[in-house]
Write a protein that holds these residues in place. Sequence first.
Motif, PDB file in Angstrom:
ATOM      1  N   ASP A  38       0.842  -1.192   0.000  1.00 43.54           N
ATOM      2  CA  ASP A  38       0.000   0.000   0.000  1.00 43.54           C
ATOM      3  C   ASP A  38       0.880   1.245   0.000  1.00 43.54           C
ATOM      4  N   CYS A  39       0.533   2.220  -0.824  1.00 37.37           N
ATOM      5  CA  CYS A  39       1.219   3.505  -0.837  1.00 37.37           C
ATOM      6  C   CYS A  39       0.456   4.455   0.083  1.00 37.37           C
ATOM      7  N   ILE A  40       1.020   4.741   1.237  1.00 33.23           N
ATOM      8  CA  ILE A  40       0.348   5.501   2.283  1.00 33.23           C
ATOM      9  C   ILE A  40       0.925   6.907   2.354  1.00 33.23           C
ATOM     10  N   ASP A  41       0.070   7.874   2.543  1.00 33.83           N
ATOM     11  CA  ASP A  41       0.506   9.256   2.721  1.00 33.83           C
ATOM     12  C   ASP A  41       1.572   9.310   3.797  1.00 33.83           C
ATOM     13  N   ILE A  42       2.691   9.961   3.498  1.00 36.30           N
ATOM     14  CA  ILE A  42       3.824   9.965   4.422  1.00 36.30           C
ATOM     15  C   ILE A  42       3.453  10.520   5.791  1.00 36.30           C
ATOM     16  N   TYR A  43       2.467  11.402   5.841  1.00 34.79           N
ATOM     17  CA  TYR A  43       2.060  11.992   7.107  1.00 34.79           C
ATOM     18  C   TYR A  43       1.023  11.141   7.843  1.00 34.79           C
ATOM     19  N   LYS A  44       0.595  10.029   7.226  1.00 35.89           N
ATOM     20  CA  LYS A  44      -0.398   9.163   7.857  1.00 35.89           C
ATOM     21  C   LYS A  44       0.165   7.784   8.168  1.00 35.89           C
ATOM     22  N   GLN A  45       1.498   7.658   8.131  1.00 33.33           N
ATOM     23  CA  GLN A  45       2.111   6.375   8.428  1.00 33.33           C
ATOM     24  C   GLN A  45       2.006   6.073   9.923  1.00 33.33           C
ATOM     25  N   PRO A  46       2.184   4.792  10.318  1.00 32.93           N
ATOM     26  CA  PRO A  46       1.930   4.375  11.700  1.00 32.93           C
ATOM     27  C   PRO A  46       2.791   5.076  12.750  1.00 32.93           C
ATOM     28  N   ALA A  47       3.953   5.593  12.369  1.00 33.51           N
ATOM     29  CA  ALA A  47       4.899   6.143  13.352  1.00 33.51           C
ATOM     30  C   ALA A  47       4.259   7.181  14.256  1.00 33.51           C
ATOM     31  N   PHE A  48       3.374   7.992  13.703  1.00 36.50           N
ATOM     32  CA  PHE A  48       2.907   9.165  14.433  1.00 36.50           C
ATOM     33  C   PHE A  48       1.834   8.845  15.473  1.00 36.50           C
ATOM     34  N   ALA A  49       1.493   7.563  15.609  1.00 38.81           N
ATOM     35  CA  ALA A  49       0.612   7.160  16.702  1.00 38.81           C
ATOM     36  C   ALA A  49       1.381   6.986  18.012  1.00 38.81           C
ATOM     37  N   HIS A  50       2.710   7.044  17.945  1.00 34.18           N
ATOM     38  CA  HIS A  50       3.516   6.906  19.166  1.00 34.18           C
ATOM     39  C   HIS A  50       3.421   8.192  19.985  1.00 34.18           C
ATOM     40  N   PRO A  51       3.199   8.081  21.296  1.00 37.20           N
ATOM     41  CA  PRO A  51       3.067   9.287  22.134  1.00 37.20           C
ATOM     42  C   PRO A  51       4.256  10.236  22.041  1.00 37.20           C
ATOM     43  N   ALA A  52       5.464   9.685  21.871  1.00 38.17           N
ATOM     44  CA  ALA A  52       6.661  10.526  21.811  1.00 38.17           C
ATOM     45  C   ALA A  52       6.737  11.319  20.508  1.00 38.17           C
ATOM     46  N   LEU A  53       5.894  10.985  19.526  1.00 40.34           N
ATOM     47  CA  LEU A  53       5.963  11.633  18.218  1.00 40.34           C
ATOM     48  C   LEU A  53       4.711  12.455  17.918  1.00 40.34           C
ATOM     49  N   ARG A  54       4.012  12.851  18.968  1.00 39.98           N
ATOM     50  CA  ARG A  54       2.735  13.534  18.791  1.00 39.98           C
ATOM     51  C   ARG A  54       2.875  14.814  17.956  1.00 39.98           C
ATOM     52  N   ASP A  55       3.911  15.587  18.216  1.00 38.48           N
ATOM     53  CA  ASP A  55       4.129  16.833  17.479  1.00 38.48           C
ATOM     54  C   ASP A  55       5.391  16.763  16.624  1.00 38.48           C
ATOM     55  N   HIS A  56       5.732  15.550  16.193  1.00 35.54           N
ATOM     56  CA  HIS A  56       6.980  15.350  15.454  1.00 35.54           C
ATOM     57  C   HIS A  56       6.883  15.922  14.040  1.00 35.54           C
TER      58      HIS A  56
END
Length: 372
Positions: free
Chosen positions: A10-28
Amino acid sequence: MQSEDGDIIDCIDIYKQPAFAHPALRDHKIQMAPSYEPTAEPMAATRPVRGKTLRNRYDRSSMTLASQIWKKNGTCPEGTVPVRRIQNGLLEANSPEAYRRYKSIHPTKQLQDDENPNTQLPNRSKAMLLTLGNIYSGAKADIKVWDPFVESDDEFSTSRVSLQSGPYYDFESIESGWAVNPRVYGDKKTRLYVYWTVDGSKKTGCFDLTCPGFVQTSNEIALGASIYPISVVDGLPYQITIYIFKDPNTSNWWVQYGEKINVGYWPHGLFTLIKSGAESVEWGGEVYSLKLGRSPHTATEMGNGRYADPIFGNSGYIKRMRILDNSHILKFPEWVSTYADEYNCYDVYYISDYVEDPELYFGGPGRSYRCP
């Protein structure tokens, strides 16, 4: 995209990838490219050692960089990242069971245990080259690609480079290479992977993009996708080149594939210890099984199932091993040591004399006449 090996990418929007669900990356804010890429150590054509001229056993022109099967159908467009779809019914690689199956031991503990030849660490067997005694901000390797036999679905075999920091019972680790891991990927294909943990894989640990953490930036590489072509005995050798390095400006840990593709990074906010640098680097192979250290031993192979073969290279091998320290120049470490948990099952052979560049050979069949 439907890959011919059965994967769905799947080609996923770079800003919607799973990484940003991590609490440490909330405003990354995504770092789209590393701010600094150190250069390789300059190498002379020949160097005198003990009165002799080194022979060039490593010709990069004879090595071919392996690719990924799904790319036969193209790549994802700019602004997206390729994500391998996890099939229903498979063990998700971020589950507690997967953590336990990838639990490791810090190499400083390993050196202590090696003083007692009767000590067998549980459920995993390594054949590695290790360096300690510095603060490392990068490690690199050319890793020959094989498709080892893996006996059971709850076992795996890897060849990789790893950086670690912290005590053996609670270390932080990042690594990348290739793996045959049916419990995570659902088959016995050789696949490119990245992995990280912040507590010795007790409660944390994650493959690829299967849980929040690793931020992918490349639209060309799919983590967890199968690799092709695969090396064959007495045939053409294929390799992957992996480089893990810390950006000195952001402290994010980048993974580079094949000299030029920056796949993505682990944000520094995920870590406490390794964010300032790694305490050790490992190169080599690892097998996980519940049948290690007892009879009958597992028949899961390391490398290609052959014991270390420094003559013809028909085994697992890693070449052009490099570390990055405060000099900001890639170079071979000043001190290294080999170790093998089960030498009769999976052995290791290190060459440093009479060659232009040190070489590491490793592997084995597991269960055999030497390893009943």
